[in-house]
Design a protein around this motif. Structure first.
Motif, PDB file in Angstrom:
ATOM      1  N   THR C 101       0.808  -1.220   0.000  1.00  0.00           N
ATOM      2  CA  THR C 101       0.000   0.000   0.000  1.00  0.00           C
ATOM      3  C   THR C 101       0.837   1.264   0.000  1.00  0.00           C
ATOM      4  O   THR C 101       0.324   2.341  -0.232  1.00  0.00           O
ATOM      5  N   SER C 102       2.083   1.131   0.295  1.00  0.00           N
ATOM      6  CA  SER C 102       2.862   2.370   0.378  1.00  0.00           C
ATOM      7  C   SER C 102       3.477   2.738  -0.963  1.00  0.00           C
ATOM      8  O   SER C 102       4.095   3.773  -1.094  1.00  0.00           O
ATOM      9  N   LEU C 103       3.288   1.876  -1.958  1.00  0.00           N
ATOM     10  CA  LEU C 103       3.765   2.200  -3.295  1.00  0.00           C
ATOM     11  C   LEU C 103       2.545   2.392  -4.196  1.00  0.00           C
ATOM     12  O   LEU C 103       1.631   1.575  -4.193  1.00  0.00           O
ATOM     13  N   ASN C 104       2.533   3.470  -4.944  1.00  0.00           N
ATOM     14  CA  ASN C 104       1.398   3.721  -5.825  1.00  0.00           C
ATOM     15  C   ASN C 104       1.415   2.704  -6.967  1.00  0.00           C
ATOM     16  O   ASN C 104       2.350   2.667  -7.752  1.00  0.00           O
ATOM     17  N   PRO C 105       0.369   1.867  -7.039  1.00  0.00           N
ATOM     18  CA  PRO C 105       0.397   0.763  -8.011  1.00  0.00           C
ATOM     19  C   PRO C 105       0.445   1.236  -9.457  1.00  0.00           C
ATOM     20  O   PRO C 105       0.723   0.465 -10.356  1.00  0.00           O
ATOM     21  N   ARG C 106       0.083   2.521  -9.680  1.00  0.00           N
ATOM     22  CA  ARG C 106       0.063   2.986 -11.068  1.00  0.00           C
ATOM     23  C   ARG C 106       1.439   3.398 -11.583  1.00  0.00           C
ATOM     24  O   ARG C 106       1.614   3.625 -12.760  1.00  0.00           O
TER      25      ARG C 106
END
Lengths: 348, 604, 268, 325
Positions: C101-106
């Protein structure tokens, strides 16, 4: 097929459909407002290649329709009168996209040929459907665009600022959801000068509906923004000194993109259909301009519903457009698994 | 077209046959319905014997109303559904027979008009009883007119009792005789007594004294708290759904055989808000009769007719027209409006518009041939008053163009949209027509006119407005160019449209409520209308009114378009179904309607 | 030696919120004081809900402080406004528990790692890319990961990316909020070793937040045990492990033996 | 909890106040008033009209009329209908009851259909059955409600199986209890079908999305691994996990109970609030309209409130959080 290639196909098909409507003047054989008072509610004419003597014609032709004596809306095909159909003929003048004046039509004939029949004034339904699409789709796009952009701004602001600002904005949103807008529309139409051209008057009504419809999308957007704000990658970004504007632009608004696009795909058809209701209240596109809404509105009349099946055709013409939008919506939705839940829970 | 004419003439003949033969005395009491309050000894019950097909007792008729009646109170009723319901529940002193359009004795068995036309002496029928069984006496009649005339009550029809600014006075002579004193002679004569329901004093006097009379007669009123002298009385009201009336056992008419009318036990009014839904209900057999049908639905029903009869009663009294805004413009009026009015005030322009309109197309496309083209204000449905000399000369675009050219307009060419008419200053002739969005027929007329006027180069926009907004523009703000409207007269007599033709009238639509007539011809109409109002001789009145019609046709303040036929339908099992062109079209003879097949009806 | 950060009487209170989620004001952190020396690690240990994550958020300037001081870089960070604190934040970075969750998946890994530079501005695209590649290399990932997206990485790799991002602005203090607990056992060890290496190479100070006393003992120089918002016990690793005085500490010692995966679920 | 209730009450009061003020303002802006139509009645003179207008105070400034109305409202009086000449409240209530019967039935039905269908299609997501269902709902979504309603009516007339409108048959009062119920149910079929057909596609999509999301959550995968039956997994684990958004939606459908059926009611001549309000709006029957609008707003508020309560009750996380702290 991957979602991406489906998306591309979908967009291409939709684009082609819209282009067709934009060039309505070329595909439509007649001016949509021309009345043929001898042929009210004429049924569609069939194009033939084989004549009564089994002779084959390379050029398609239709048989003339003659109204039966003493009847208002019953016709007989006169097999003796053959109307050959010609292609790329010069006919009623029109403008492409409201600018370029032209007279070229895809097809035409010496005697009017109604491929999809006529309405109660004897106007060619095919031409009306094609031209009607221009007004309706424009209205749908403007209305949906306006609703969504206002909704997006307010929803994002409420969700991002939080606190009392959020509280106030959401109360106002509830207010907007609960108000009787019909009154406002009546008031507005009444204050509008009568000399306003009909399309403009109608688009103004659309603008108003678009402008007051923001509450629902705003609540959805707010829901997403609220949860996006608490995501760790947003916190992390704040952790290295990002400003509010940066967060909204780079992290939070992109989260809402799919929902907004999905909403747009659903809202465009909804705005087109809403015109039916507006016509019912006398706020739709006025005569003699065609629009999908007022074409459909004639189906409200029982006699049309049971007597003239071809009056259903406008509904059929809308199907590929709306299905296109819906497929686009579900494709977009499918490509954004993570945000779906918030769409549904945005009401809280 | 001519076939239709013939048909409607036939219909008229049938209707005329049902005309009453007059009143005859029927001595003695009703056998089956002993009254609760017995008639004083020695007083006889004077009953009207009605001619016509004898029916059978029992059964029920279901009929749809487009809206809920707003009230049962004849004082305040202003909407059509209320009037329709009230007409079956109330009786009047003198009644206009809706079929013959002539007066006939009702609660008053006879009347006498003094030679100077100022005094009307009416004799009340003896032994009358309200629907709750209480006898009627002269006090009820006096109470009725006191109430109608009381300004605090706001009776909707009060103005009809004010003649030359002075209210009619009512004086009792004896128990059966009453005298109405007028300030000026009144041309309509005894017709003026039609539709004044005689009210039950015993039920209403208390509320009247409390000043709440206008509020009484709400739909929720208990059945025993409401009474009238009509053939039916209140039974039950279910909000939003239906109003049920039952047979009034004390009704004062019998058939030729001496059977007490009405035949039906019950009449049920269903509230069905849309015209199309009404058609569906009728077609599925849930309602027995249907009136106020549009031509399209009429032909659908006719095409699929199974166990019902459809009838075209011929043109009614409704006239549809286009009128121009001829109001006095204020100082601040926009230049554009001033210019437009310059055109509208030109009689040549108005006549050119009139000549360009294809009325036959309106009759055919709007009414599917079930209507009549109009050139003057009086429809063929009113043969007694129509000026036979006025005929529709037919459409002529050439004449129209000539007139326009004569008035300084000329045609220019526009690349898209054909020729364009410009005025002497070179400004294009463009204006708007407002119509009521709730009336599909008139909207269609406007669209046809729009196309007609395009032929002579006028660019017209049709603006459908919701009815209240339209009325507001026409009567209040006066911000409009032209308007398509229709008026359905209540009665064939010219006086019913007095407000339309008098320049001081509120319905003098093109320029309402003028202080002084704005033009000479309007002044002449005023004079003629005033004269016919007080003329006592019908022939003379007709002559005066003929002249009014001529003036209207000459000056075209209104361009008359078309008049629709009265289209109705009823189940085959309904006897004495004889539609009239006056309201209520199918219920005017409700006391004589009956169900031929009682058993089948009872099961439903 | 001057400590990197000195926390004095830190108090964090949450006001009540809508829908009775928090019925009354609730004190998450109650007079907490500690300090961390450069190059050393303080482990903050406690059960879930003991307030340790609130301490992390306050220190990272992500939550306003109710009262108390946080001395960092010669300033009381707690007293700074949102705008002022933006200048301080890059120097104390936080790494979250769940790298998913701490990395923007986009975003691509390269974009994620270089994001702090983007925020800072005035760094050319090419330079950002180079520094991202360097940063990835530092945490043991090659430049070939630059174009990947978080979804294509394993949990351990994601946590490495998160650490690389935190390090790119060269902070003095790294707040590690349960960085190991979402990972498998073997991966935990790898990441722990990476952290030790990085500390050694860069001279970083760590605030290591965990519920796992054993892991704390493995990494930290000093341990503070939190319970109900307060520090109940604090001292050198050996002291705490050997002679746990408090019941809470003893509980934690026991809890360390419990299956970590279920623990992770309970923590959400 | 008490605080929360008070807060909600405050919101509701604000909303009702705002709605009533704005409704009043709009109605003043909209041209014409109730007595205008009488202008076209040749029997009524202008003086009579102005007397009536004065009587009903339609010409007074808006603020004055609003104040009078608000004071009356505090006494439980919703005002007087110009058209019916009777108090508004009882009229509204009878019609609201009919509407609730219709929309209540339709809402129950649509949820009973949407939940199992949504769960089923979420389970089969991506497979032909799910695709077929989503196309079917897409088609349902683009059919205008009006056309659907009219089409059904025509069908009813042609077949003669069902009544073509209204709520009960004419002879209803004379029926036995069984007949009454049968009659009512027969009359309900068509309008309920229209309402269900218009609400189902959207709801179904939401249920499917929510359940699909829950099914993909890791703990459910784990539960699957433990060999829990498919059915149990879907209804005991996935559905509750997806409850949050669905409850919010349920609040919406409660809120729309009074306002969501205008079209069906008008076309099917159902004696509900919809046609009554429409008539009131077109006739400018001011207090009827404002009363109706307020009533629908009340339902909107109540729906949201009920959703919040349900959420509190259904979501263990929220309860646990509140209890723990």
């Amino acid at each position: 097929m991957s979602t991406r290639s489906r998306l591309i196909i979908c967009v291409l098909v939709l684009g082609a459909l819209h282009l067709g409507v934009a060039c309505a003047g070329f595909f439509a054989p007649y001016d949509p407002a021309t009345q043929d008072r001898e042929h009210p509610y004429a049924p569609p004419m069939w194009l033939h290649f084989l004549d009564a003597h089994r002779g084959i014609h390379l050029r398609p032709f239709a048989y003339a329709q003659e109204s039966q004596t003493g009847s208002f809306d019953e016709y007989e095909e006169n097999r003796a009168r053959v109307i050959p159909v010609r292609f790329f003929v010069s006919g009623a003048p029109y403008r492409v996209l409201g600018v370029l004046p032209l007279r070229l039509h895809l097809f035409g004939a010496d005697v009017p040929v109604y491929l999809l029949g006529t309405d109660g004034y004897g106007r060619d339904l095919l031409s009306r459907i094609l031209f009607g699409g221009q007004v309706s789709l424009l209205a749908g796009l403007i209305g949906a665009g306006l609703t969504l952009s206002i909704g997006l701004c307010i929803g994002a602001a409420a969700g991002f600022w939080g606190g009392w600002k959020d509280e106030v904005l959401m109360r106002v949103a509830e207010l907007f959801l609960a108000l009787p807008w019909i009154y406002l529309l009546f008031a507005m139409r009444a204050f509008l000068p009568l000399a306003v051209p009909p399309v403009k008057a109608f688009l103004l009504v659309v603008v108003v509906i678009g402008a007051v419809g923001w509450a629902r999308p705003a609540r959805m957007v707010r829901g997403i923004v609220l949860s996006a704000k608490e995501r760790n990658f947003v916190r992390a970004a704040r952790g290295f000194g990002a400003t509010g504007g940066y967060l909204l632009r780079r992290h939070i608004l992109p989260e809402t993109a799919n929902v907004v696009l999905t909403q747009a795909a659903v809202l465009v058809p909804q705005f087109v259909l809403a015109e039916m209701t507006l016509s019912f209240l006398g706020l739709g596109v006025p005569e003699p301009l065609p629009s999908w809404g007022n074409l459909l509105a004639s189906l409200q009349h029982y006699n049309v519903l049971v007597s003239y099946w071809w009056m259903y055709l406008p509904a059929l013409a809308m199907v590929p457009f709306f299905l296109g939008y819906l497929v686009l919506a579900s494709l977009l939705q499918g490509s954004s698994r993570a945000t779906k839940i918030e769409v549904a829970s945005a009401g809280v | 077209m001519s076939e239709l004419r013939a048909k409607s003439a036939q219909m008229g003949a049938v209707v005329a046959l049902v005309a009453i033969l007059g009143c005859s005395l029927f001595v003695g009491r009703a056998k089956s319905f002993p009254p609760q309050h017995s008639v004083p000894a020695g007083e006889k019950e004077e009953i009207v014997r009605v001619a016509g097909e004898g029916g059978r007792r029992g059964g029920r008729i279901v009929i749809a109303l487009k809206a809920e009646p707003k009230t049962l109170n004849p004082l305040t009723a202003a909407d059509t559904p209320s009037r329709e319901v009230i007409s079956t529940m109330q009786g009047d002193l003198v009644h206009i027979n809706r079929a013959t359009q002539l007066t006939e004795p009702a609660l008053a068995k006879s009347w006498k008009i003094s030679p100077d036309g100022l005094q009307y002496t009416l004799t009340l029928r003896q032994g009358l009883k309200f629907s709750d069984g209480r006898p009627v006496d002269m006090e009820d009649v006096l109470f009725t007119f006191r109430v109608y005339l009381d300004e605090a009550v706001h009776a909707t029809q009060r103005d009809l009792l004010i003649i030359d600014g002075k209210p009619i006075t009512v004086r009792k002579v004896d128990a059966q005789t009453v005298v109405f004193q007028l300030a000026k002679p009144y041309g309509v004569g005894e017709r003026m007594f039609d539709s004044w329901s005689i009210l039950p004093r015993h039920l209403l006097e208390t509320t009247y004294k409390e000043g709440k009379l206008a509020q009484s007669g709400a739909l929720g009123t208990a059945a025993n708290q409401w009474a009238g002298l009509g053939p039916f009385r209140l039974k039950e009201y279910v909000a939003g759904q239906r109003l049920v009336l039952e047979r009034n056992p004390y009704y004062w008419k019998t058939d030729e055989q001496g059977n007490r009318l009405p035949y039906l036990d019950e009449i049920v009014f269903l509230f069905v808000p849309s015209a199309d839904a009404q058609v569906l209900r009728f077609q599925s057999g849930e309602t027995d009769m249907i009136s106020r049908l549009g031509a399209e639905n009429f032909s659908v029903l006719s095409r699929q007719a199974r166990d019902y009869t459809m009838a075209d009663a011929g043109p009614g009294l409704e006239y549809n027209f286009l009128f121009f805004n001829l109001n006095e413009l204020g100082e601040k009026a926009p230049a554009e409006m001033v210019r437009k009015q310059g055109w509208f005030r030109s009689e040549n322009f108005r006549q050119a518009v009139s000549l360009a309109i294809d009325r036959e197309a309106i009759v055919r496309l709007v009414y599917q041939g079930r209507g009549a083209a109009l050139w003057g204000p009086v429809t063929p449905g009113n043969p007694r008053w129509a000026n036979a000399a006025i005929r529709y000369p037919g459409r002529s675009l050439d004449k129209s163009r000539q007139l326009l050219a004569g008035a300084g307009f000329r045609l220019t060419n526009d690349e898209i949209g054909g020729p364009k008419l410009v005025d002497a200053e070179g400004k294009p002739v463009e204006f708007s027509i407002i119509t009521s969005s709730s009336n599909a027929d008139r909207a269609k007329m406007a669209a046809l006119i729009q196309d007609d006027l395009k032929q002579v180069g006028m660019r017209v926009q049709v603006v459908p407005l919701e009815l209240r907004s339209l009325i507001d523009r026409v009567t209040q703000t006066k911000e409009y160019d032209t308007c398509v409207l229709g008026i359905a007269s209540f009665d064939a007599d010219p006086n019913s449209d007095l407000n339309v033709w008098l320049s001081s009238g509120g319905m003098h639509l093109w320029n309402p409520s003028q202080k002084h007539a704005a033009t000479n011809w309007e002044a002449e109409i005023d004079r003629l209308m005033e004269q016919q109002l007080t003329a006592t001789n019908t022939v003379e009145r007709k002559k005066l009114y003929d002249r009014v019609q001529e003036i209207l046709v000459e000056h075209h303040p209104m361009i008359f378009l078309a008049s629709p036929d009265i289209l109705v339908g009823a189940k085959k099992g309904i006897g004495n179904f004889h539609p009239a062109v006056l309201e209520p079209y199918v219920l005017w003879n409700v006391e004589q309607l009956y169900q031929r097949n009682g058993a089948e009806n009872a099961r439903r | 030696m001057e400590p990197v950060i000195r926390v004095e009487n830190l108090v964090k209170r949450y006001a009540s919120r809508e829908l009775g989620r928090r019925a009354a004001a609730f004190t998450a952190v109650d007079s907490v004081s500690f300090s961390i020396l450069p190059g050393s690690t303080l482990a903050l240990v406690g059960e879930s809900g003991s307030g340790k994550s609130s301490v992390a958020l306050c220190l990272a300037c992500l939550e306003p402080v109710t009262s108390g001081q946080i001395w960092f870089d010669g300033r009381d960070v707690a007293a700074l406004s949102e705008r002022e604190s933006r200048a301080v934040r890059p120097k104390l970075q936080i790494v979250f528990q769940d790298p998913a969750t701490s990395l923007n998946p986009r975003w691509t890994v390269g974009e994620i790692v270089a994001e702090p530079l983007l925020v800072k501005g005035r760094v050319a695209n090419r330079e950002r890319r180079e520094r991202a590649a360097q940063g990835l290399e530092r945490v043991g990932l090659g430049a070939e990961y630059l174009e990947r997206r978080p979804a294509e990485l394993s949990g351990g790799q994601r946590q490495r990316v998160a650490i690389a991002r935190a390090l790119i602005l060269e902070p003095k203090l790294l707040i590690l909020d349960e960085v190991l607990s979402a990972l498998d056992c073997s991966i935990q060890g790898q990441i722990a070793n990476l952290l030790v290496e990085l500390q050694r190479a860069l001279g970083l100070a760590y605030l290591f937040i965990t519920h796992d006393l054993r892991m704390a003992a493995h990494l930290a120089d000093e341990i503070a045990v939190m319970s109900r918002g307060k520090i109940v016990e604090q001292g050198a690793v050996e002291t705490i492990l050997r002679g746990a005085r408090c019941a809470e500490t003893q509980n934690l010692l026991g809890a360390s033996l419990v299956d970590r995966e279920t623990e992770a679920v309970r923590e959400r | 909890m008490m605080r929360f209730l008070l807060r909600r009450l405050g919101h509701a009061a604000f909303l009702l106040l705002g709605v009533s003020v704005l409704a009043f303002a709009f109605s003043t802006l909209a041209p014409g008033n109730y007595f205008d139509e009488m202008r076209l009645n040749p029997q009524i003179s202008a003086e009579r009209l102005s007397a009536l207008r004065a009587d009903y105070q339609v010409d007074r400034p808006m603020a004055v009329r609003y104040a009078r109305w608000a004071v009356a409202l505090l006494h439980g009086d919703l005002g007087f209908s110009f058209a019916y000449n009777t108090p508004v409240a009882p009229m509204l209530w009878t019609r609201a009851r009919n509407t609730l019967l219709l929309t209540g039935t339709a809402t129950v039905l649509v949820w009973m259909l949407a939940l199992p269908l949504g769960v089923w299609s979420a389970e089969k997501r991506g497979r032909p059955a799910d695709v077929a269902l989503s196309w079917a709902t897409a088609v349902l979504l683009i059919v205008p409600d009006l056309a659907l309603a009219l089409g059904l009516l025509v069908l009813a007339v042609r077949s003669g199986w069902l009544p073509t409108g209204g709520m009960v048959s004419v002879g209803f009062d004379g029926f036995s209890a069984g007949q009454k119920i049968r009659d009512l149910v027969l009359h309900l079929v068509l309008p309920v079908t229209v309402l269900v057909a218009s609400a189902l596609p959207v709801l179904l999509r939401h249920v499917r999305a929510a359940v699909a999301e829950a099914l993909e959550a890791s703990f459910l995968r784990a539960a699957e691994g433990h060999g829990i039956s498919r059915r149990r997994l879907l209804y005991r684990y996935a559905l509750p996990a997806a409850a949050h958004p669905l409850i919010a939606l349920f609040g919406f459908s409660l809120g729309a109970l009074l306002s969501g059926s205008l079209l069906a009611e008008v076309v099917m001549s159902w004696p509900g609030l919809g046609p009554f309000l429409l008539e009131g709006i077109l006739a400018r029957d001011l207090y009827v309209v404002i009363g109706g609008v307020l009533l629908s707003t009340l339902f909107l508020v109540a729906g949201n409130f009920a959703a919040d309560l349900l959420l509190y009750w259904a979501d263990p996380r929220i309860r646990a959080e509140a209890a723990e702290r």
